[in-house]
Structure formats: C-alpha cells, structure tokens
Write a protein that holds these residues in place. Structure first.
Motif, PDB file in Angstrom:
ATOM      1  N   SER A 109      -1.286  13.806   2.959  1.00 32.19           N
ATOM      2  CA  SER A 109      -1.553  12.972   1.780  1.00 32.19           C
ATOM      3  C   SER A 109      -0.540  11.836   1.683  1.00 32.19           C
ATOM      4  N   LEU A 110       0.714  12.161   2.017  1.00 35.06           N
ATOM      5  CA  LEU A 110       1.762  11.144   1.973  1.00 35.06           C
ATOM      6  C   LEU A 110       1.443  10.030   2.973  1.00 35.06           C
ATOM      7  N   LYS A 111       1.065  10.434   4.169  1.00 33.96           N
ATOM      8  CA  LYS A 111       0.725   9.473   5.220  1.00 33.96           C
ATOM      9  C   LYS A 111      -0.383   8.524   4.758  1.00 33.96           C
ATOM     10  N   GLU A 112      -1.455   9.108   4.225  1.00 33.71           N
ATOM     11  CA  GLU A 112      -2.589   8.296   3.754  1.00 33.71           C
ATOM     12  C   GLU A 112      -2.141   7.226   2.770  1.00 33.71           C
ATOM     13  N   ARG A 113      -1.261   7.630   1.845  1.00 33.26           N
ATOM     14  CA  ARG A 113      -0.824   6.720   0.785  1.00 33.26           C
ATOM     15  C   ARG A 113       0.130   5.646   1.324  1.00 33.26           C
ATOM     16  N   ILE A 114       0.988   6.036   2.271  1.00 37.17           N
ATOM     17  CA  ILE A 114       1.903   5.047   2.864  1.00 37.17           C
ATOM     18  C   ILE A 114       1.104   3.995   3.623  1.00 37.17           C
ATOM     19  N   LEU A 115       0.105   4.461   4.367  1.00 34.20           N
ATOM     20  CA  LEU A 115      -0.696   3.525   5.163  1.00 34.20           C
ATOM     21  C   LEU A 115      -1.525   2.614   4.264  1.00 34.20           C
ATOM     22  N   ASP A 116      -2.149   3.205   3.240  1.00 30.27           N
ATOM     23  CA  ASP A 116      -3.028   2.413   2.382  1.00 30.27           C
ATOM     24  C   ASP A 116      -2.263   1.294   1.680  1.00 30.27           C
ATOM     25  N   ALA A 117      -1.033   1.599   1.236  1.00 27.11           N
ATOM     26  CA  ALA A 117      -0.261   0.584   0.510  1.00 27.11           C
ATOM     27  C   ALA A 117       0.589  -0.245   1.470  1.00 27.11           C
ATOM     28  N   ASP A 118       0.554   0.090   2.746  1.00 29.08           N
ATOM     29  CA  ASP A 118       1.320  -0.620   3.759  1.00 29.08           C
ATOM     30  C   ASP A 118       2.802  -0.710   3.361  1.00 29.08           C
ATOM     31  N   CYS A 119       3.392   0.448   3.099  1.00 25.34           N
ATOM     32  CA  CYS A 119       4.806   0.504   2.703  1.00 25.34           C
ATOM     33  C   CYS A 119       5.685   0.319   3.937  1.00 25.34           C
ATOM     34  N   SER A 120       6.834  -0.332   3.753  1.00 24.37           N
ATOM     35  CA  SER A 120       7.742  -0.520   4.881  1.00 24.37           C
ATOM     36  C   SER A 120       8.981   0.361   4.755  1.00 24.37           C
ATOM     37  N   VAL A 121       9.206   0.896   3.561  1.00 30.18           N
ATOM     38  CA  VAL A 121      10.385   1.723   3.314  1.00 30.18           C
ATOM     39  C   VAL A 121       9.948   2.962   2.538  1.00 30.18           C
ATOM     40  N   VAL A 122      10.575   4.109   2.856  1.00 27.31           N
ATOM     41  CA  VAL A 122      10.344   5.325   2.076  1.00 27.31           C
ATOM     42  C   VAL A 122      11.685   5.787   1.515  1.00 27.31           C
ATOM     43  N   ILE A 123      11.683   6.123   0.228  1.00 30.20           N
ATOM     44  CA  ILE A 123      12.882   6.728  -0.360  1.00 30.20           C
ATOM     45  C   ILE A 123      12.554   8.191  -0.629  1.00 30.20           C
ATOM     46  N   THR A 124      13.370   9.087  -0.092  1.00 28.27           N
ATOM     47  CA  THR A 124      13.095  10.510  -0.268  1.00 28.27           C
ATOM     48  C   THR A 124      14.415  11.260  -0.423  1.00 28.27           C
ATOM     49  N   ALA A 125      14.334  12.599  -0.447  1.00 26.02           N
ATOM     50  CA  ALA A 125      15.548  13.425  -0.513  1.00 26.02           C
ATOM     51  C   ALA A 125      15.483  14.431   0.616  1.00 26.02           C
ATOM     52  N   ASP A 126      16.640  15.003   0.948  1.00 27.47           N
ATOM     53  CA  ASP A 126      16.617  16.005   2.016  1.00 27.47           C
ATOM     54  C   ASP A 126      15.675  17.143   1.650  1.00 27.47           C
TER      55      ASP A 126
ATOM     56  N   SER B 280      -7.307  10.240  -8.011  1.00 27.13           N
ATOM     57  CA  SER B 280      -8.553  10.676  -7.388  1.00 27.13           C
ATOM     58  C   SER B 280      -9.766  10.234  -8.182  1.00 27.13           C
ATOM     59  N   GLY B 281     -10.819   9.947  -7.450  1.00 21.18           N
ATOM     60  CA  GLY B 281     -12.090   9.645  -8.085  1.00 21.18           C
ATOM     61  C   GLY B 281     -13.142  10.582  -7.547  1.00 21.18           C
ATOM     62  N   SER B 282     -14.406  10.281  -7.871  1.00 19.11           N
ATOM     63  CA  SER B 282     -15.461  11.200  -7.450  1.00 19.11           C
ATOM     64  C   SER B 282     -15.853  10.983  -5.994  1.00 19.11           C
ATOM     65  N   THR B 283     -15.518   9.831  -5.434  1.00 17.89           N
ATOM     66  CA  THR B 283     -15.879   9.602  -4.039  1.00 17.89           C
ATOM     67  C   THR B 283     -14.662   9.145  -3.243  1.00 17.89           C
ATOM     68  N   GLY B 284     -14.718   9.404  -1.972  1.00 19.90           N
ATOM     69  CA  GLY B 284     -13.764   8.840  -1.019  1.00 19.90           C
ATOM     70  C   GLY B 284     -12.323   9.235  -1.237  1.00 19.90           C
ATOM     71  N   LYS B 285     -11.468   8.458  -0.624  1.00 22.57           N
ATOM     72  CA  LYS B 285     -10.034   8.712  -0.665  1.00 22.57           C
ATOM     73  C   LYS B 285      -9.458   8.310  -2.017  1.00 22.57           C
ATOM     74  N   PRO B 286      -8.263   8.819  -2.352  1.00 25.11           N
ATOM     75  CA  PRO B 286      -7.612   8.392  -3.594  1.00 25.11           C
ATOM     76  C   PRO B 286      -7.462   6.872  -3.643  1.00 25.11           C
ATOM     77  N   LYS B 287      -7.533   6.370  -4.873  1.00 24.63           N
ATOM     78  CA  LYS B 287      -7.462   4.915  -5.075  1.00 24.63           C
ATOM     79  C   LYS B 287      -6.061   4.519  -5.513  1.00 24.63           C
ATOM     80  N   GLY B 288      -5.570   3.403  -4.996  1.00 19.48           N
ATOM     81  CA  GLY B 288      -4.274   2.888  -5.413  1.00 19.48           C
ATOM     82  C   GLY B 288      -4.437   2.030  -6.663  1.00 19.48           C
ATOM     83  N   VAL B 289      -4.209   2.639  -7.820  1.00 20.58           N
ATOM     84  CA  VAL B 289      -4.339   1.913  -9.086  1.00 20.58           C
ATOM     85  C   VAL B 289      -3.150   0.960  -9.220  1.00 20.58           C
TER      86      VAL B 289
END
Ligand code: WT7
Length: 643
Positions: A168-185, A261-270
């Motif tokens: 799910s993370l991958k899908e969202r990073i690709l859809d928004a074309d992110c260049s940086v990720v901030i995360t924690a160990d 999430s919506g009723s069809t397809g992949k999650p939408k980037g609001v």
C-alpha cells in the motif's frame, strides 16, 4: 434508559463562542452572504502576508473551485510563528508514549525550532516548493514536525498510515511521485514493534524516484541501511539552523495529499490546498470544540487519517492550543489508559471514534469509574455513525452526565467538519450529527436526484462549495468529477445516506456505495476483493460489510475457490495474512464464506445487493432474485451463512 440533562449541559456552555442566540444569525448570514461571511472569518482567524482579490470562484461542473484567490499565507506561520510573542513557553504538543510514564512537553518555541530544523534538513535533501514528501511514521512528535516542515517550505506532504503494508505504501509513493520518505526505525503500539523502516525498504524496491529516506530513531531496533539513500534524522538535524523563513504560499497552492478509498479502483489522492483548508480547520476547531485558551485537547486519531491532519495538527495549532498526541492504543496496558491519560494531563476536550467507545464499553465500567475525569468538559466522536447505546455510555459513564457530545460528520474530502452540534447551541440527540456548520448547505436527494423536502431520508449531498473542499484527485481530475460531481449534477455527493427529522437535524445512516467503514477505517470492497483474488487458491471473491458489535462493520468475504482447491482452516489463515500483507491488518476479513459460485445476473454481474442481505442475516428481504442466472446458488449461500 438514561435521561439526558441537555438543558443543564447547555447551561454550563452559556459563555461558549456559539450560543443558541448567535448560531441562527451567523448561519443565516453565512448562507445569504457567503463572500462577506468568509472574508470576515478569514481576516479574524488567519494571518495573511497579502490579501486575496476574490473570495470564491469556480463551480462544481468543472470542479475548479478556488477560495481567497491571490491571497498569500503560510500554514506554519499561522500554526507557530504568530503565537510566539505571547505563547513561546506555552505547551503546543503533549506527547504521551505507548508505555505509561513516558511523556514529553513541546512548547511553541520548541515546536518552531524543531519544525525549522526539519525544514532545513528537507531543503538540504533538495526538496523544493511543490515536491511531494511521503511521511510514514508512528505517532511521535516528529510526525507533526515532518508535516509542518513540508508546509514551511511549500512541499506537499502525503502521510501514509503506519498500519499500511509495504504494498500500500508503494502504491501511494508512486501515485504521488514522492522523492523523499520520512519514516522511523520502528513504531511502538500497544507494546508491539512495527517495522516501519523495513516496510519502507520493501516498498522502495519498486520506487526508483525516491532518492532520500530520512529515518527518525524511535526505538533503536536493528535495521537495514542503504548507503547514499538512508539518513539518520538526528545526525543532520544537529547540523542545521533552528530557523527557516516560511515560504510565501498562494491560498490555492497544495498543502497535502491524503489517500482514501472509494467504491472503485485504487485509493484516491485527495488534494487539499492552503488557505481554505486552514481557515475551515481553524474555525471549526475553535467553535465546535469550543476551545478556550489554556485548555488541553486530545484527539485519539492517527496523523495517517484526515482527523489527525485537521484536528491533531492544523486546527489546534492554528488556534494556539495545547494538543495531545498519543502513541499507543486505548486498551494498553489496560482499558483504563485513556482515562488515566485524561487525569495525568488534565484533558478538557476528548475526541475519539465510536469503535473505541464500544471496545472500552465492552470491558466494563470499572476501568472508567476508578479514574477522576473531572477535567473533562466536552466529548466528541467521529468516523462512523454512533449507536445510541455507545452514545449514552460515553455521555453518562465517561462524561458523568456533565459533558456535551459533539457527533461530528465529515470526510477526507471535506477537509473539516461539515455537520455537528455546537456544544452551547444545539439540542443533543444520541446518534444525530444535528446541524450544518457555517456556510454548509446539506440536502437530501432521492435516487433520481430529486430533492427531498422536509423530514425524510435520502442520499446526502452538499449543494455549494465550502473553503476546505477537495480540489482534485491527485493526477486524475476527471476521477474527482466522476466520483463526487456526476452522480447528482450540480451537487457534491458524499456517498452517505441520511435522514432529516422534524427539527431539521441530520442522522447519518452510513455509506450507500461499496465503501466499508471498519472501526472507523474507510475501505473499498473492491480493494479487499482485488487482494483476495491475487491468491492462487481464489477464483473469485465478493466482499460486503455486516454489522459488527465493536467495529461497526465487519468484513464478510464470499470466495469461490479454484476448481482443484479444498478450503481448510490453514488456507483461511493464509488468506487472512495474505490480505494483511497486501493492504494492512485493518483489511483482514472477519468472515470467509466458501461457495462454489457467486450469485450473478445472466450478463455475469455479481449481485452484491443479495450478498449484503445474506451477510446481514436479512434472508426474508432478499428482493427480486428472478434475474439470477442460477437461482439455486441462493439456497446454498443462505444455508452456509457463516458467523
Ligand atoms: C466517512 C468518511 C472525517 C473523519 C474520519 C473519517 C463516515 C464520518 C461520521 C459521523 C456518521 C460518519 C461517513 C463518511 N463518518 N463521521 N459523525 N457519523 N458517519 O473520514 O475516512 O474520509 O470517512 O466516515 O460514512 O462518509 P473518512
């Protein structure tokens, strides 16, 4: 049945911002004269670097609405800098760790310095205005710093809930074309560790455009490291300045993307923008929670959801409030945790979801009654319809019959609360979100799009724009028009059903589309189905919701196996963990129902209406089944209804 001493409650809110006397007047003015109303509110509630030329333009047909056109501001200037002259040493964030006994106080001055440092770190990584940054974090103060750091420099954040899988993370990073990720160990929740960095590594195997991963050390766990890409936040933060000028943003510059999430397809980037979003988050926070200076406010949501954006971070901080961030879960180490935290930090306003209330209610009232809770003044709920039993328990057991409950209806797409009681003005009714917020015009339409007048039921629509309205679905504007503005032309369609009573109060009855609401988490049935059919043993799957005592809705999956597959408990366990791996634990089916065939029309369409009835045990109201290709499927399905 308890009796609600509503009058007494309203009496204690006599000095609220919004009272019975001024609500009607303000609401009427907001409807009759929206431009003047919003212009006034924008001046009172926000600091603008330069004023707007036009309050509102655009229409629903094109989906090109714009608010405060040409106005310039910065969200973090409003959430931090403007408070510094008077509130530098006031607490901005109280952080309560998963483990009781650990907490942190972050003052507005400290918040300023942290946010500026993170903004400078982002700049050093080459992040510029308009770039997308993915935030995949546990509930630690750095999650707030990260969001605000983006807003400081004009980058667009896309927060992904820490409970989502690498896929799910991958899908969202690709859809928004992110260049940086901030995360924690690692994240820490309910005594368990969540391998956020490991999940990020897995997701990034398929995201070649991410050049930097900024890692916060939360837990000190052993993690893999990719040189040249991964960076320890604390190492860089120590080297940068603690000030960073706020970028001048246009009112319509994007602030964030949040997937839903919506009723069809992949999650939408609001996509939400700067001026209108911030104004409505700020105003609604102040008026609906009746936030008074110095009070401690706690919203139990996660920053991965819109509630966390608008009512943990932006709304409270823009008001100079003290907002509590909780890393853990309501049942750890015991179901008394929330009330212990309320007592420990003297929380005045508490905002949570009905599912949490039901889960705690099931544990018995001793966990509540052994705590004081005398600091509490107001309670709130959000995320799903609240059943009257849970409402009464919340009101009488948690609030000791002293605290009004605001049942706040809104959506990721609405950005801020649109329908809710005002504690000093409204007559509370268990289960009703009551009346619209200023400037909001809800209506009900029947399935043909005809307006329902007076008391009645229908599909909930909003008949005109509001400042914190969704602007687009990131990268797919047509999808926004199709989803929200084409079902009932001229109206924004919410996807919810509702009833309006004789007093004009709204009662939200739940989704009328193929969207589930499981423990307040929104999920498309199609998403769970797609995950299931990816498994080799599954030929076809249909997923519907059914009433669940704690979660509100549970996930009922009808599955037809591949011809050579024998269903077994092992296979069921495997399917459940398969869905968890694909989407996340929140999407794990509660019930698996094996069936050789799904009910279909002669043209091959699955009759979901019938499956919903079976899952809900409503066998005597199946409706018309004559169009079924093979009517005998029905009997077998009913006979095998799983519990
Ligand atoms: C859906 C939106 C917006 C915050 C959290 C959820 C349901 C939300 C209520 C309420 C009845 C509610 C609706 C809505 N919902 N609040 N007070 N009463 N239902 O945001 O994930 O975008 O979900 O949550 O069905 O459409 P979301």
């Amino acid at each position: 049945m308890f009796k609600i001493k509503n009058h007494a409650v309203k009496e204690s809110f006599k000095t609220a911002y919004i009272t019975e006397q001024n609500y009607q007047e303000l609401y009427q003015e907001s409807i009759n004269n929206p431009d003047a109303f919003w212009a006034e509110q924008a001046k009172v509630h926000l600091h603008w670097f330069s004023p707007w030329e036009k309050v509102y333009q655009g229409d629903f047909a094109q989906g090109d609405v714009a608010w405060f056109v040409g106005g310039k501001l910065n969200v973090t200037y409003n959430c931090i800098d403007r408070h510094l002259p008077t509130k530098a040493n006031q607490t901005a964030i109280i952080w309560e760790a998963d483990e009781p006994g650990q907490s942190l106080i972050i003052t507005y001055q400290m918040l300023h310095d942290h946010v500026c440092r993170m903004a400078n770190v982002l700049k050093e990584q080459g992040v510029k205005k308009g770039d997308r940054v993915c935030i995949y974090m546990p509930m630690i103060p750095e999650a707030a710093y990260a969001m605000l750091a983006c807003a400081r420099i004009g980058a667009i954040h896309s927060v992904v809930f820490g409970g989502f899988s690498p896929e799910s993370l991958k899908e969202r990073i690709l859809d928004a074309d992110c260049s940086v990720v901030i995360t924690a160990d690692e994240g820490v929740r309910g005594g368990k560790f969540i391998p956020l960095k490991q999940n990020t590594d897995a997701a990034l195997e398929h995201c070649p455009d991410v050049h930097s991963v900024i890692v916060i050390k939360r837990n000190g766990g052993n993690i893999a490291w990719k040189a040249g890409r991964d960076i320890w936040y604390h190492e860089l933060a120590a080297k940068v300045a603690s000030s960073c000028p706020p970028e001048t943003m246009d009112a319509e510059d994007p602030l964030f993307i949040l997937y839903t999430s919506g009723s069809t397809g992949k999650p939408k980037g609001v996509l939400h923008t700067t001026g209108g979003y911030l104004l409505q988050a700020t105003m609604s926070f102040k008026y609906i929670f009746d936030y008074q200076p110095g009070e401690v406010y706690w919203c139990t949501a996660d920053v991965g959801w819109v509630t966390g954006h608008s009512y943990i971070i932006y709304g409270p901080l823009a008001n100079g409030a003290t907002t509590l961030m909780f890393e853990g879960v309501p049942t750890y180490p015991t179901p008394a945790r929330c009330w212990e935290v309320v007592d420990k930090h003297n929380v005045n306003i508490f905002y949570t979801a009905p599912t949490a209330i039901r889960a705690l209610m099931a544990q018995g009232r001793e966990f509540v009654s052994n705590t004081s809770r005398k600091s509490l003044r107001l309670l709130g709920t959000v995320g799903e319809p609240i059943n009257p039993e849970a409402w009464e328990w919340y009101y009488h057991v948690v609030g000791d019959g002293r605290c009004p409950i605001v049942d706040t209806w809104w959506q990721t797409e609405t950005g801020a609360i649109l329908i809710s009681p005002f504690p000093g003005a409204s007559t509370l009714k268990p289960g009703s979100a009551t009346k619209p917020f200023f400037g909001v015009k809800p209506a009900l339409v029947d399935n043909n799009g005809q307006l329902v007048e007076g008391p009645g039921s229908g599909n909930l629509v909003i008949t005109g724009s509001w400042p914190s309205q969704i602007r687009t679905v990131y990268g797919n504007h047509q999808r926004m028009l199709d989803t929200y503005f084409s079902t009932y032309p001229g109206y924004y369609f919410t996807g919810d059903g509702a009833r309006r009573d004789e007093d004009g109060d709204y009662w939200i009855t739940g989704r009328v589309d193929d969207v589930l609401n499981v423990s307040g988490h929104r999920m498309g049935t199609a998403e769970v189905e797609s995950a299931l059919v990816l498994h080799d043993a599954v030929a076809e799957a249909a997923v519907v919701g059914y009433p669940h005592e704690i979660k509100g809705q549970g996930i009922y999956a009808f599955i037809s196996p591949m011809h050579d597959i024998e269903p077994s408990p092992q296979l069921e366990a495997e399917l459940r963990s398969f869905v968890t791996k694909e989407i996340g634990p929140i999407a794990k089916p509660d019930i698996l129902h094996w069936t050789p065939a799904l009910p279909k029309t002669r043209s091959g369409k699955i009759m979901r209406r019938i499956l919903r009835k079976i899952a809900c045990n409503e066998f005597d109201s199946l409706g018309d089944t004559t169009t079924l290709a093979d009517p005998s499927v029905m009997e077998t399905l009913i006979k095998n209804r799983q519990t």
